[in-house]
Structures are given as C-alpha cells and as structure tokens.
Design a protein around this motif. Structure first.
Motif, PDB file in Angstrom:
ATOM      1  N   GLN A  66     -15.394  -0.702 -15.988  1.00  0.00           N
ATOM      2  CA  GLN A  66     -14.145  -0.204 -15.407  1.00  0.00           C
ATOM      3  C   GLN A  66     -14.090   1.318 -15.449  1.00  0.00           C
ATOM      4  OE1 GLN A  66     -11.781  -1.279 -13.661  1.00  0.00           O
ATOM      5  NE2 GLN A  66      -9.810  -0.368 -14.162  1.00  0.00           N
ATOM      6  N   MET A  67     -14.551   1.922 -16.545  1.00  0.00           N
ATOM      7  CA  MET A  67     -14.567   3.382 -16.636  1.00  0.00           C
ATOM      8  C   MET A  67     -15.498   3.981 -15.597  1.00  0.00           C
ATOM      9  SD  MET A  67     -14.244   4.549 -20.625  1.00  0.00           S
ATOM     10  CE  MET A  67     -15.395   3.420 -21.402  1.00  0.00           C
ATOM     11  N   ILE A  68     -16.662   3.371 -15.415  1.00  0.00           N
ATOM     12  CA  ILE A  68     -17.612   3.864 -14.418  1.00  0.00           C
ATOM     13  C   ILE A  68     -17.006   3.748 -13.022  1.00  0.00           C
ATOM     14  CG2 ILE A  68     -19.885   3.509 -13.385  1.00  0.00           C
ATOM     15  CD1 ILE A  68     -20.718   2.299 -16.148  1.00  0.00           C
ATOM     16  N   SER A  69     -16.456   2.575 -12.712  1.00  0.00           N
ATOM     17  CA  SER A  69     -15.856   2.338 -11.397  1.00  0.00           C
ATOM     18  C   SER A  69     -14.684   3.283 -11.138  1.00  0.00           C
ATOM     19  CB  SER A  69     -15.381   0.881 -11.307  1.00  0.00           C
ATOM     20  OG  SER A  69     -14.601   0.670 -10.161  1.00  0.00           O
ATOM     21  N   HIS A  70     -13.797   3.401 -12.121  1.00  0.00           N
ATOM     22  CA  HIS A  70     -12.634   4.263 -11.947  1.00  0.00           C
ATOM     23  C   HIS A  70     -13.047   5.719 -11.790  1.00  0.00           C
ATOM     24  CE1 HIS A  70      -9.119   6.661 -13.367  1.00  0.00           C
ATOM     25  NE2 HIS A  70      -8.477   5.820 -12.583  1.00  0.00           N
ATOM     26  N   GLY A  71     -14.186   6.089 -12.371  1.00  0.00           N
ATOM     27  CA  GLY A  71     -14.653   7.462 -12.277  1.00  0.00           C
ATOM     28  C   GLY A  71     -14.813   7.925 -10.842  1.00  0.00           C
ATOM     29  N   PHE A  72     -15.599   7.180 -10.046  1.00  0.00           N
ATOM     30  CA  PHE A  72     -15.813   7.659  -8.676  1.00  0.00           C
ATOM     31  C   PHE A  72     -14.706   7.228  -7.717  1.00  0.00           C
ATOM     32  CE2 PHE A  72     -18.764   4.085  -9.422  1.00  0.00           C
ATOM     33  CZ  PHE A  72     -18.284   3.148  -8.518  1.00  0.00           C
ATOM     34  N   LEU A  73     -13.976   6.131  -8.013  1.00  0.00           N
ATOM     35  CA  LEU A  73     -12.869   5.750  -7.133  1.00  0.00           C
ATOM     36  C   LEU A  73     -11.685   6.708  -7.276  1.00  0.00           C
ATOM     37  CD1 LEU A  73     -12.846   1.847  -7.337  1.00  0.00           C
ATOM     38  CD2 LEU A  73     -13.444   3.278  -5.377  1.00  0.00           C
ATOM     39  N   SER A  74     -11.371   7.112  -8.511  1.00  0.00           N
ATOM     40  CA  SER A  74     -10.280   8.080  -8.691  1.00  0.00           C
ATOM     41  C   SER A  74     -10.659   9.436  -8.099  1.00  0.00           C
ATOM     42  CB  SER A  74      -9.927   8.224 -10.175  1.00  0.00           C
ATOM     43  OG  SER A  74     -11.032   8.715 -10.919  1.00  0.00           O
ATOM     44  N   ALA A  75     -11.941   9.805  -8.224  1.00  0.00           N
ATOM     45  CA  ALA A  75     -12.400  11.046  -7.599  1.00  0.00           C
ATOM     46  C   ALA A  75     -12.209  10.978  -6.090  1.00  0.00           C
ATOM     47  CB  ALA A  75     -13.868  11.294  -7.947  1.00  0.00           C
ATOM     48  N   ALA A  76     -12.524   9.827  -5.496  1.00  0.00           N
ATOM     49  CA  ALA A  76     -12.343   9.655  -4.050  1.00  0.00           C
ATOM     50  C   ALA A  76     -10.866   9.747  -3.670  1.00  0.00           C
ATOM     51  CB  ALA A  76     -12.921   8.313  -3.616  1.00  0.00           C
ATOM     52  N   LEU A  77      -9.997   9.134  -4.475  1.00  0.00           N
ATOM     53  CA  LEU A  77      -8.562   9.176  -4.174  1.00  0.00           C
ATOM     54  C   LEU A  77      -8.022  10.599  -4.194  1.00  0.00           C
ATOM     55  CD1 LEU A  77      -7.370   6.081  -6.265  1.00  0.00           C
ATOM     56  CD2 LEU A  77      -7.198   6.321  -3.776  1.00  0.00           C
ATOM     57  N   PHE A  78      -8.376  11.365  -5.224  1.00  0.00           N
ATOM     58  CA  PHE A  78      -7.862  12.733  -5.318  1.00  0.00           C
ATOM     59  C   PHE A  78      -8.487  13.633  -4.253  1.00  0.00           C
ATOM     60  CE2 PHE A  78      -6.529  11.463  -9.636  1.00  0.00           C
ATOM     61  CZ  PHE A  78      -5.218  11.878  -9.562  1.00  0.00           C
ATOM     62  N   PHE A  79      -9.721  13.353  -3.870  1.00  0.00           N
ATOM     63  CA  PHE A  79     -10.334  14.121  -2.796  1.00  0.00           C
ATOM     64  C   PHE A  79      -9.596  13.871  -1.474  1.00  0.00           C
ATOM     65  CE2 PHE A  79     -13.549  14.690   0.579  1.00  0.00           C
ATOM     66  CZ  PHE A  79     -13.850  16.023   0.366  1.00  0.00           C
ATOM     67  N   LEU A  80      -9.205  12.617  -1.239  1.00  0.00           N
ATOM     68  CA  LEU A  80      -8.465  12.286  -0.019  1.00  0.00           C
ATOM     69  C   LEU A  80      -7.096  12.961   0.004  1.00  0.00           C
ATOM     70  CD1 LEU A  80      -9.392   8.502   0.197  1.00  0.00           C
ATOM     71  CD2 LEU A  80     -10.033  10.263   1.847  1.00  0.00           C
ATOM     72  N   VAL A  81      -6.423  12.979  -1.143  1.00  0.00           N
ATOM     73  CA  VAL A  81      -5.140  13.682  -1.222  1.00  0.00           C
ATOM     74  C   VAL A  81      -5.340  15.171  -0.941  1.00  0.00           C
ATOM     75  CG1 VAL A  81      -3.197  14.309  -2.708  1.00  0.00           C
ATOM     76  CG2 VAL A  81      -4.161  12.021  -2.839  1.00  0.00           C
ATOM     77  N   GLY A  82      -6.417  15.725  -1.479  1.00  0.00           N
ATOM     78  CA  GLY A  82      -6.725  17.134  -1.244  1.00  0.00           C
ATOM     79  C   GLY A  82      -6.981  17.436   0.220  1.00  0.00           C
TER      80      GLY A  82
ATOM     81  N   SER B  93     -16.269  -2.524  -6.877  1.00  0.00           N
ATOM     82  CA  SER B  93     -16.570  -2.399  -8.308  1.00  0.00           C
ATOM     83  C   SER B  93     -15.371  -2.626  -9.211  1.00  0.00           C
ATOM     84  CB  SER B  93     -17.169  -1.005  -8.586  1.00  0.00           C
ATOM     85  OG  SER B  93     -16.301   0.015  -8.112  1.00  0.00           O
ATOM     86  N   ALA B  94     -14.170  -2.194  -8.796  1.00  0.00           N
ATOM     87  CA  ALA B  94     -12.994  -2.333  -9.659  1.00  0.00           C
ATOM     88  C   ALA B  94     -12.687  -3.805  -9.930  1.00  0.00           C
ATOM     89  CB  ALA B  94     -11.779  -1.656  -9.013  1.00  0.00           C
TER      90      ALA B  94
ATOM     91  N   PHE C 193      -8.159  -0.319  -1.078  1.00  0.00           N
ATOM     92  CA  PHE C 193      -8.549  -1.705  -1.305  1.00  0.00           C
ATOM     93  C   PHE C 193      -9.540  -1.816  -2.471  1.00  0.00           C
ATOM     94  CE2 PHE C 193      -7.211  -2.529   3.213  1.00  0.00           C
ATOM     95  CZ  PHE C 193      -6.231  -3.449   2.883  1.00  0.00           C
ATOM     96  N   ALA C 194     -10.458  -0.866  -2.568  1.00  0.00           N
ATOM     97  CA  ALA C 194     -11.417  -0.872  -3.680  1.00  0.00           C
ATOM     98  C   ALA C 194     -10.702  -0.648  -5.007  1.00  0.00           C
ATOM     99  CB  ALA C 194     -12.477   0.200  -3.455  1.00  0.00           C
ATOM    100  N   SER C 195      -9.723   0.257  -5.029  1.00  0.00           N
ATOM    101  CA  SER C 195      -9.032   0.599  -6.272  1.00  0.00           C
ATOM    102  C   SER C 195      -8.113  -0.514  -6.752  1.00  0.00           C
ATOM    103  CB  SER C 195      -8.219   1.883  -6.086  1.00  0.00           C
ATOM    104  OG  SER C 195      -9.056   2.969  -5.773  1.00  0.00           O
ATOM    105  N   LEU C 196      -7.548  -1.291  -5.834  1.00  0.00           N
ATOM    106  CA  LEU C 196      -6.641  -2.355  -6.251  1.00  0.00           C
ATOM    107  C   LEU C 196      -7.383  -3.613  -6.718  1.00  0.00           C
ATOM    108  CD1 LEU C 196      -6.351  -4.717  -3.841  1.00  0.00           C
ATOM    109  CD2 LEU C 196      -5.075  -2.886  -2.719  1.00  0.00           C
ATOM    110  N   GLY C 197      -8.720  -3.581  -6.629  1.00  0.00           N
ATOM    111  CA  GLY C 197      -9.508  -4.685  -7.173  1.00  0.00           C
ATOM    112  C   GLY C 197      -9.841  -5.770  -6.178  1.00  0.00           C
ATOM    113  N   LEU C 198     -10.058  -5.405  -4.914  1.00  0.00           N
ATOM    114  CA  LEU C 198     -10.450  -6.378  -3.905  1.00  0.00           C
ATOM    115  C   LEU C 198     -11.855  -6.880  -4.206  1.00  0.00           C
ATOM    116  CD1 LEU C 198      -9.368  -7.548  -1.126  1.00  0.00           C
ATOM    117  CD2 LEU C 198     -10.914  -5.888  -0.063  1.00  0.00           C
ATOM    118  N   PRO C 199     -12.092  -8.198  -4.175  1.00  0.00           N
ATOM    119  CA  PRO C 199     -13.457  -8.719  -4.415  1.00  0.00           C
ATOM    120  C   PRO C 199     -14.468  -8.091  -3.462  1.00  0.00           C
ATOM    121  CG  PRO C 199     -11.873 -10.517  -4.454  1.00  0.00           C
ATOM    122  CD  PRO C 199     -11.111  -9.289  -4.016  1.00  0.00           C
ATOM    123  N   GLY C 200     -15.620  -7.769  -4.017  1.00  0.00           N
ATOM    124  CA  GLY C 200     -16.644  -7.073  -3.250  1.00  0.00           C
ATOM    125  C   GLY C 200     -16.752  -5.614  -3.625  1.00  0.00           C
TER     126      GLY C 200
END
Length: 534
Positions: free
Chosen positions: A365-381, A423-424, A414-421
């Motif tokens: 979960q830490m590994i997955s959240h690492g790049f997914l949260s980075a993607a989310l904040f990059f999109l906000v930016g 990493s989250a 969808f990836a961050s909310l834990g959709l099957p397929g």
C-alpha cells in the motif's frame, strides 16, 4: 566484489549539488538539466539494484538478510570508564527498504519534471531538492541509528525552505508548522537513541554501539540496562521499553501522519509548490511507515505486540476520519491531502495485525500510494498552473475542454479508490484480509476493525467519483468564463510523459503484484516472526 552501488545511489545528488553550486547564475537553465540527469541515473541504478536484489530467508537481526552492504568504521572515541564510542557508516537494504529506494528515485525524477517552470532562485531550489534526495535515500538505507538520525534530520531543513520560500500565500505558517511538528518528534527520538546506545553492546568488541541489527537483537542488550528486554524499570508508570516504543512511534506517526497528528499535512500540501507536494505525499509519508516497521517494531517487538490493539484502532480512525473530511473539502489539493491520511491509515491497520498478509499489504500500500499520490498532486498542479485556482465548484465540464487531462484524472481516481486491476486494490485487500484474520491467527485485532476499515474504501469511492462528476462532466461552466476556457489547454507532451509511467506502474502492479511481493516477502516473514516470538 563490492561496487558500492548503494553508496553511489545515496550520494549522487551530492555531486549534483557541488556541480550546481559552481555554475554561474547566468546559466540557470543548466540547473534543471543537471537535476534531471541525476534523477535518471538514480532511477537506472535503483532499477538495476532492484533487479539484482534476491530475497534471502533470514532473521531481521541477521546480516545475511541485507544486501549491497557498506560497513565502514566512522567515529571511534575512547570515553574512559564509559568504554569506546562506536559510530559506523553502515548501509544496506532488505525487502522492506529496496522498493522504497526505487520509489524515491522515481518520485524525485517526477518532482524534477514538475519543477521545470520554477523561476524563483533556481540555484537554491535545485540544490535543496538534491540535498533532500540524498537525505531520503540515506534514511531508507541506514543501518546505524546515529547515521539514520543524521539523514532523518537532514530531510527537515530542505523541506522547510522549499515550502517557506517557494510556497503559496501562507507558506511561512505552513513551513513553521511542519518544522515544529517534525522537530517535536525528533528531539524525543534522540533521547531514545541515546538510551538504546547505552543498552546495547557490540558482541565482537564489547563497546556500546548504534548498530541497528544489534539493537534489534534482545540477546545483545546489556543486562540490567534501562532498555533491557528483562528490565522491570518503570517511568511514569509505564515500562521503559513501552515508553521507548511510544516515543519512537509518535516521532514516526507524525510523518505518516495519523490522526490526531495529521494537521500539518493539509496546510503543508496546500501551500507547498506542486513538486514538493509530490515529494511530501510520495516519499515523506512512507518514511514514517518505514520507520515504524524498521525501528519501532524491530527494536521493540514486545511493546509493539502489547500496543497492537491501540495501533489498529488509530489506523481505523485515520481511515474513516480522513475519508469523511476529504468528502467535505472544496479545495482539490486539500481533498487529496486528507485522502492520504485515510490511505495511510490502511498501512497502520495492516502492520498492527502482525499477520504476513496484513504486513505485506501495508508495505505494498505504501508503494502504491507513493506513485498514485504523486500523480494526483501533479494533476492538481497542472490545473493550478493554468488558472491559479483549485476550488472544486469553480470548474464544470472540463472533459470537453481538456480531454487528455480528464482521462488522466479519471484513471488516477479509479486507481486510487481501489478499483480491481490497479495497485491500490491489492494493497487494501491484503490489509483487510490480514486484519480480518488477525483475530484467529494471533487474537490481537477484533474483526470489527477490518469491517470498519473497509468502510474507508467505500468513502474514497464517494469523494473521488463525486469530484470527478462535479468538475469534469456536464455543460462547461468556469468561474473565469471565456478567459479560463482559453487558458485551460490540454496536457502537454512533457506532462503526458510524466503521467504515463506512473499510471502504467499502477496497472502493472495491479495485474502482476509479484513484482513487489517477491522482493518484500522474506523480510516481512522475518519481521512477523520476530514480533510473534515476543
């Protein structure tokens, strides 16, 4: 043959710092290329090390579990009746730390890409970014507690200045709040480090040592010392070992962060520039989770087991509270910040279960959240760079204006909310399974905690999908009207090049999680066995 690959990985950014420092300001565009080249070298090097890393079954205190080891005597001082002071340059990686070194390389490279438009004091900015890079790498690799503390504290100053100088309107407040929170935990951590030092001896020399492998081994504690496994000493009505565990846990929990130690995070994220938000969410929060596993649980396994119920409860509260507060946010960046509080709550719930699947799920979960949260904040930016606004209700119908950007947002949500397929899903499901099985495996966590934790998955779907519906669908309606419509250009090739690898990694690990589990499994088994035997 020791090629010192780990040392090279840690100190490559220091070479970049020296190079940037000597290049005149007239050639300031060179700074970002030096940082980018350094990031690519680190990513290639860490990727090669990840490929070469072969997990070995051994105990947490067994040096055979660690690879790419460099162990060099650093400080030796005769202290008279107190014996000899031993501090070593001791670095190495196991299954817990190797994935985070690769993650750090990836996130730092993304942060450099997101820093491309930084114009203010670019020399100072990229120097601080490279120092931060070195410090984080050192934290994940250090096996000497004194060395770990140096790298851990070294992270604090660059982040303070990166937020305080390049942040938003309330940047000084956010930077000071972050600094004080982190310093509070670090000061008390130093006291525990000193106590541990005088409690542990090197079996080869008989001298006190900061060697973390010796600290993890109860057989090496000095009999009768404050932190001895058999000690009956109490401070403030709490056993010395439990008190030491609590102090270290609080220090790392501030970084995670858990409720109620989380209040610095939304302020820091909202005021920090996009690249620093990426680093905060993608790496800094993982330092907290890694510290709990590597230090709190490994050095104080008896106290960890004694505290497991409370740790699980804190994890559940963080999951539900973070999700509920995220649901109420109007600022997109603040919503994602609170979603991080919720998602990192799964990490604490998983490691509190002391089951193999729960602990492995927490690391995943830490590994997955690492790049997914980075993607989310990059999109906000990306959105903020165009119109300097993040208010959710100021946007509607973005899908017809920025279709490529909308696709990126939808996939990341969808990836961050834990959709099957993705990493989250793997991380959260393994955490829930581990927490659910804990009652029958070790009797530590009641099953209602797993059920309550799963509520966080439902709530994350609510705030992500509601935000997607409000901002991107329907007839276009923008606060800035026609002017905003012209400014909201779709994702550029540079932005696309940054986003695609992160989403590709989320999909790859979601379909083939063995890429991570094969590396972390042996170390997770060793840690669970260590805690289970106490």
């Amino acid at each position: 043959m020791n090629l010192h690959l780990l040392t090279l990985l840690i100190f490559l950014p220091l070479a970049a710092v020296l190079l940037i420092a000597f290049i005149p300001a007239a050639k300031k565009n060179t700074y970002r290329y030096i940082a980018l080249f350094t990031g690519f070298l680190q990513l290639i090097l860490s990727g090669g090390m990840y490929y070469l890393f072969h997990p070995k079954g051994a105990g947490v205190t067994d040096a055979r579990l660690y690879q790419f080891v460099d162990h060099i005597p650093w400080i030796r001082l005769d202290m008279g009746s107190l014996g000899q002071l031993e501090i070593d340059y001791f670095v190495g990686v196991d299954g817990l730390s190797m994935p985070f070194l690769f993650l750090t390389s990836l996130i730092m490279l993304i942060a450099v890409g997101a820093s491309w438009n930084i114009q203010k004091s670019t020399k100072g900015y990229f120097i601080l970014l490279m120092i931060l890079n070195m410090a984080v790498m050192g934290v994940f690799a250090a096996l000497d507690f004194f060395l770990f503390y140096i790298f851990y504290e070294l992270m604090l100053l660059p982040l303070y200045f990166l937020i305080g100088i390049w942040g938003g309107a309330r940047r000084e407040y956010a930077a000071m709040k972050f600094f004080l929170y982190t310093l509070f935990g670090s000061v008390f951590m130093l006291l525990i480090i000193v106590g541990l030092y005088f409690s542990v001896t090197n079996p080869e020399t008989g001298a006190h040592t900061f060697n973390m492998l010796h600290m993890m081994n109860p057989a090496n504690y000095t009999p009768g010392s404050v932190f001895s496994a058999a000690a009956n000493h109490e401070l403030l009505g709490i056993s010395a070992r439990l008190l030491g565990f609590i102090v270290l846990f609080v220090a790392f929990a501030i970084k995670v962060p858990i409720v109620p130690l989380h209040t610095w995070l939304p302020d820091a994220h909202v005021e920090a520039p996009t690249p620093i938000s990426i680093i905060l969410a993608g790496i800094l929060l993982k330092v907290g989770g890694y510290g709990i596993l590597r230090i709190c649980f490994s050095i104080f396994p008896d106290a960890a087991q004694q505290s497991a119920w409370w740790l699980g409860l804190i994890g559940v509260v963080s999951i539900v509270y973070g999700a509920l507060v995220a649901l109420a946010q109007r600022d997109l960046k603040r919503m994602i910040a609170y979603s991080s509080v919720s998602h990192m709550g799964f990490v604490l719930l998983g490691i509190a279960s002391f089951t193999t699947e729960g602990t492995a799920g927490a690391v995943f979960q830490m590994i997955s959240h690492g790049f997914l949260s980075a993607a989310l904040f990059f999109l906000v930016g990306m959105l903020y760079d165009r119109v300097h606004d993040r208010h959710i209700y100021h946007f509607r119908g973005l899908a017809s204006i920025m279709p490529r950007f909308t696709v990126f947002v939808a996939i990341t949500f969808f990836a961050s909310l834990g959709l099957p397929g993705f990493s989250a899903f793997i991380g959260e499901v393994f955490v829930i399974i581990g927490a659910f099985n804990a009652e029958s495996v070790n009797g530590i966590l009641p099953r209602w905690m797993a059920i309550a934790g799963s509520l966080g998955i439902l709530l994350s779907a609510a705030y992500f999908l509601w935000t997607l519906q409000r901002m991107f669908f329907g007839q276009p309606r923008l606060k800035g009207g026609e002017e905003w419509s012209k400014m909201l250009v779709d994702a550029s090739p540079r932005e696309t090049f940054i986003m695609v690898p992160m989403l590709g990694l989320a999909l790859t690990l979601g379909i083939y999680p063995a890429l991570a589990f094969d590396k972390i499994n042996a170390s997770v088994l060793a840690l669970v066995e260590l805690v289970g035997n106490n």
